[in-house]
Scaffold this motif. Sequence first.
Motif, PDB file in Angstrom:
ATOM      1  N   ASP A 131       6.363  55.774  33.430  1.00 24.88           N
ATOM      2  CA  ASP A 131       7.079  55.552  34.676  1.00 24.88           C
ATOM      3  C   ASP A 131       8.381  54.787  34.442  1.00 24.88           C
ATOM      4  OD1 ASP A 131       5.004  56.734  36.132  1.00 24.88           O
ATOM      5  OD2 ASP A 131       3.915  54.843  36.206  1.00 24.88           O
ATOM      6  N   VAL A 132       9.330  54.987  35.356  1.00 20.87           N
ATOM      7  CA  VAL A 132      10.507  54.119  35.399  1.00 20.87           C
ATOM      8  C   VAL A 132      10.032  52.726  35.800  1.00 20.87           C
ATOM      9  CG1 VAL A 132      12.689  53.669  36.540  1.00 20.87           C
ATOM     10  CG2 VAL A 132      12.069  56.008  35.958  1.00 20.87           C
ATOM     11  N   THR A 133      10.375  51.715  35.020  1.00 16.05           N
ATOM     12  CA  THR A 133       9.800  50.390  35.222  1.00 16.05           C
ATOM     13  C   THR A 133      10.682  49.458  36.032  1.00 16.05           C
ATOM     14  OG1 THR A 133      10.696  49.682  33.096  1.00 16.05           O
ATOM     15  CG2 THR A 133       8.448  50.530  33.113  1.00 16.05           C
ATOM     16  N   GLN A 134      11.994  49.658  36.017  1.00 21.98           N
ATOM     17  CA  GLN A 134      12.843  48.723  36.739  1.00 21.98           C
ATOM     18  C   GLN A 134      14.210  49.326  37.031  1.00 21.98           C
ATOM     19  OE1 GLN A 134      12.707  45.500  33.949  1.00 21.98           O
ATOM     20  NE2 GLN A 134      14.568  46.096  32.923  1.00 21.98           N
ATOM     21  N   LEU A 135      14.933  48.664  37.923  1.00 26.11           N
ATOM     22  CA  LEU A 135      16.285  49.052  38.297  1.00 26.11           C
ATOM     23  C   LEU A 135      17.191  47.847  38.084  1.00 26.11           C
ATOM     24  CD1 LEU A 135      18.306  51.038  39.694  1.00 26.11           C
ATOM     25  CD2 LEU A 135      17.630  49.964  41.856  1.00 26.11           C
ATOM     26  N   GLU A 136      18.225  47.995  37.254  1.00 33.17           N
ATOM     27  CA  GLU A 136      19.181  46.932  36.997  1.00 33.17           C
ATOM     28  C   GLU A 136      20.489  47.259  37.718  1.00 33.17           C
ATOM     29  OE1 GLU A 136      19.713  46.416  32.832  1.00 33.17           O
ATOM     30  OE2 GLU A 136      17.666  45.711  32.490  1.00 33.17           O
ATOM     31  N   THR A 137      21.055  46.273  38.405  1.00 32.87           N
ATOM     32  CA  THR A 137      22.321  46.461  39.101  1.00 32.87           C
ATOM     33  C   THR A 137      23.312  45.376  38.705  1.00 32.87           C
ATOM     34  OG1 THR A 137      21.637  45.134  41.005  1.00 32.87           O
ATOM     35  CG2 THR A 137      21.174  47.493  41.100  1.00 32.87           C
ATOM     36  N   LYS A 138      24.572  45.764  38.628  1.00 32.01           N
ATOM     37  CA  LYS A 138      25.663  44.826  38.371  1.00 32.01           C
ATOM     38  C   LYS A 138      26.851  45.282  39.209  1.00 32.01           C
ATOM     39  CE  LYS A 138      24.085  44.369  33.595  1.00 32.01           C
ATOM     40  NZ  LYS A 138      24.445  44.442  32.154  1.00 32.01           N
ATOM     41  N   TRP A 139      27.530  44.338  39.870  1.00 29.51           N
ATOM     42  CA  TRP A 139      28.683  44.713  40.687  1.00 29.51           C
ATOM     43  C   TRP A 139      29.827  43.730  40.476  1.00 29.51           C
ATOM     44  CZ3 TRP A 139      30.333  41.056  44.094  1.00 29.51           C
ATOM     45  CH2 TRP A 139      29.406  40.097  44.541  1.00 29.51           C
ATOM     46  N   GLN A 140      31.009  44.227  40.748  1.00 27.70           N
ATOM     47  CA  GLN A 140      32.221  43.420  40.537  1.00 27.70           C
ATOM     48  C   GLN A 140      33.276  43.824  41.561  1.00 27.70           C
ATOM     49  OE1 GLN A 140      35.298  44.565  37.523  1.00 27.70           O
ATOM     50  NE2 GLN A 140      34.493  42.775  36.448  1.00 27.70           N
ATOM     51  N   VAL A 141      33.912  42.832  42.171  1.00 30.21           N
ATOM     52  CA  VAL A 141      35.083  43.052  43.016  1.00 30.21           C
ATOM     53  C   VAL A 141      36.218  42.226  42.414  1.00 30.21           C
ATOM     54  CG1 VAL A 141      36.081  42.810  45.311  1.00 30.21           C
ATOM     55  CG2 VAL A 141      33.687  43.453  45.073  1.00 30.21           C
ATOM     56  N   LYS A 142      37.354  42.872  42.141  1.00 33.09           N
ATOM     57  CA  LYS A 142      38.429  42.213  41.400  1.00 33.09           C
ATOM     58  C   LYS A 142      39.774  42.475  42.064  1.00 33.09           C
ATOM     59  CE  LYS A 142      39.360  43.773  37.258  1.00 33.09           C
ATOM     60  NZ  LYS A 142      39.235  44.015  35.801  1.00 33.09           N
ATOM     61  N   HIS A 143      40.580  41.425  42.146  1.00 35.03           N
ATOM     62  CA  HIS A 143      41.935  41.520  42.696  1.00 35.03           C
ATOM     63  C   HIS A 143      42.926  41.151  41.601  1.00 35.03           C
ATOM     64  CE1 HIS A 143      45.172  41.433  45.628  1.00 35.03           C
ATOM     65  NE2 HIS A 143      45.540  40.270  45.144  1.00 35.03           N
ATOM     66  N   ARG A 144      43.882  42.041  41.365  1.00 30.50           N
ATOM     67  CA  ARG A 144      44.871  41.813  40.309  1.00 30.50           C
ATOM     68  C   ARG A 144      45.990  40.928  40.826  1.00 30.50           C
ATOM     69  NH1 ARG A 144      49.479  44.510  38.485  1.00 30.50           N
ATOM     70  NH2 ARG A 144      49.176  46.171  40.024  1.00 30.50           N
ATOM     71  N   LEU A 145      46.169  39.772  40.187  1.00 25.69           N
ATOM     72  CA  LEU A 145      47.223  38.834  40.557  1.00 25.69           C
ATOM     73  C   LEU A 145      48.527  39.141  39.831  1.00 25.69           C
ATOM     74  CD1 LEU A 145      45.103  35.556  40.479  1.00 25.69           C
ATOM     75  CD2 LEU A 145      45.638  36.985  42.462  1.00 25.69           C
ATOM     76  N   SER A 146      48.404  39.602  38.579  1.00 26.65           N
ATOM     77  CA  SER A 146      49.565  39.961  37.779  1.00 26.65           C
ATOM     78  C   SER A 146      49.094  40.931  36.703  1.00 26.65           C
ATOM     79  CB  SER A 146      50.208  38.712  37.149  1.00 26.65           C
ATOM     80  OG  SER A 146      49.348  38.162  36.163  1.00 26.65           O
ATOM     81  N   ASP A 147      50.012  41.314  35.806  1.00 28.37           N
ATOM     82  CA  ASP A 147      49.634  42.228  34.726  1.00 28.37           C
ATOM     83  C   ASP A 147      48.654  41.583  33.748  1.00 28.37           C
ATOM     84  OD1 ASP A 147      51.204  44.199  35.761  1.00 28.37           O
ATOM     85  OD2 ASP A 147      52.947  43.747  34.496  1.00 28.37           O
ATOM     86  N   ARG A 148      48.566  40.265  33.737  1.00 26.33           N
ATOM     87  CA  ARG A 148      47.711  39.573  32.780  1.00 26.33           C
ATOM     88  C   ARG A 148      46.599  38.756  33.418  1.00 26.33           C
ATOM     89  NH1 ARG A 148      49.781  39.126  27.546  1.00 26.33           N
ATOM     90  NH2 ARG A 148      51.850  40.020  27.278  1.00 26.33           N
ATOM     91  N   MET A 149      46.530  38.703  34.736  1.00 29.40           N
ATOM     92  CA  MET A 149      45.537  37.846  35.375  1.00 29.40           C
ATOM     93  C   MET A 149      44.946  38.511  36.609  1.00 29.40           C
ATOM     94  SD  MET A 149      45.935  33.919  36.756  1.00 29.40           S
ATOM     95  CE  MET A 149      46.303  33.343  35.114  1.00 29.40           C
ATOM     96  N   SER A 150      43.611  38.376  36.752  1.00 25.93           N
ATOM     97  CA  SER A 150      42.908  38.882  37.926  1.00 25.93           C
ATOM     98  C   SER A 150      41.905  37.838  38.388  1.00 25.93           C
ATOM     99  CB  SER A 150      42.170  40.186  37.608  1.00 25.93           C
ATOM    100  OG  SER A 150      43.066  41.207  37.272  1.00 25.93           O
ATOM    101  N   PHE A 151      41.528  37.918  39.664  1.00 26.68           N
ATOM    102  CA  PHE A 151      40.493  37.067  40.238  1.00 26.68           C
ATOM    103  C   PHE A 151      39.353  37.973  40.689  1.00 26.68           C
ATOM    104  CE2 PHE A 151      38.467  35.329  44.039  1.00 26.68           C
ATOM    105  CZ  PHE A 151      38.001  34.119  43.541  1.00 26.68           C
ATOM    106  N   GLY A 152      38.113  37.606  40.356  1.00 27.58           N
ATOM    107  CA  GLY A 152      37.003  38.484  40.699  1.00 27.58           C
ATOM    108  C   GLY A 152      35.729  37.747  41.033  1.00 27.58           C
ATOM    109  N   VAL A 153      34.807  38.489  41.637  1.00 33.34           N
ATOM    110  CA  VAL A 153      33.460  38.010  41.950  1.00 33.34           C
ATOM    111  C   VAL A 153      32.490  39.052  41.417  1.00 33.34           C
ATOM    112  CG1 VAL A 153      31.849  37.329  43.760  1.00 33.34           C
ATOM    113  CG2 VAL A 153      34.295  36.868  44.029  1.00 33.34           C
ATOM    114  N   GLU A 154      31.392  38.592  40.764  1.00 34.00           N
ATOM    115  CA  GLU A 154      30.419  39.502  40.192  1.00 34.00           C
ATOM    116  C   GLU A 154      29.001  39.085  40.582  1.00 34.00           C
ATOM    117  OE1 GLU A 154      31.012  39.536  35.984  1.00 34.00           O
ATOM    118  OE2 GLU A 154      32.899  40.645  36.104  1.00 34.00           O
ATOM    119  N   GLY A 155      28.098  40.044  40.549  1.00 29.07           N
ATOM    120  CA  GLY A 155      26.686  39.765  40.832  1.00 29.07           C
ATOM    121  C   GLY A 155      25.796  40.628  39.940  1.00 29.07           C
ATOM    122  N   TYR A 156      24.594  40.105  39.642  1.00 28.25           N
ATOM    123  CA  TYR A 156      23.677  40.772  38.737  1.00 28.25           C
ATOM    124  C   TYR A 156      22.270  40.696  39.315  1.00 28.25           C
ATOM    125  CZ  TYR A 156      27.680  39.535  35.878  1.00 28.25           C
ATOM    126  OH  TYR A 156      28.945  39.343  35.424  1.00 28.25           O
TER     127      TYR A 156
END
Length: 201
Positions: free
Chosen positions: A170-195
């Motif tokens: 049987d399939v034993t488990q479900l793993e989820t990961k999510w990310q929301v990211k906002h690009r501030l510049s070409d070298r920097m972003s701000f994000g929130v993640e969940g697992y």
Amino acid sequence: VDGRHKAGHDERWIRLVLSLLFFAFAVVAVPHKAEAQFHVAQPEVVKGQGEIADHGAVYAGPGRQEKLDQAHQLELYYGLTDRLAFLTVGLLQQKIGENLDAEFYDIGGQYQLLKPDGEGFALAIRSLYELSLQDGSPDQLLLGPIAKIVGHHAGATLDTFFVRDLDSSDVTQLETKWQVKHRLSDRMSFGVEGYGKIADL
């Protein structure tokens, strides 16, 4: 007219992101032990482009459910074609008061089904064979989609992997990961993640 069109486009984008976040929060709202694999996979595949990465984490503070001092997810990734990539992943963990040990080794591939031209919706399927390096732990198969919505300065990603122990039918488990990211510049972003993880499907 252009202003109304842009406002309508922004409103649809916000609705899509909120729907994705609602689904992710609903899936991860089940109580579970915290995991050490803090990396959200991305769907993009580029022919001839490779990557070697260490997704590392150091744990500190009271009430550490992970019972770890540090963890490192080592990844080798290479685009074989415009849609197909080869990847291999290894996880090293150091439990509190112990040495850094190898937990598992993954090998597999990723196929990108939808490739937007710039902004839009990207979708890929990832499949991995996970070889356990710890005595008594079964090998596993991981399979699932990686979905991503990309706007002008923001993006949202959701990984959903079904996991099957090879000593079970049987399939034993479900793993989820999510990310929301906002690009501030070409070298920097701000994000929130969940697992999250739902065990014993």
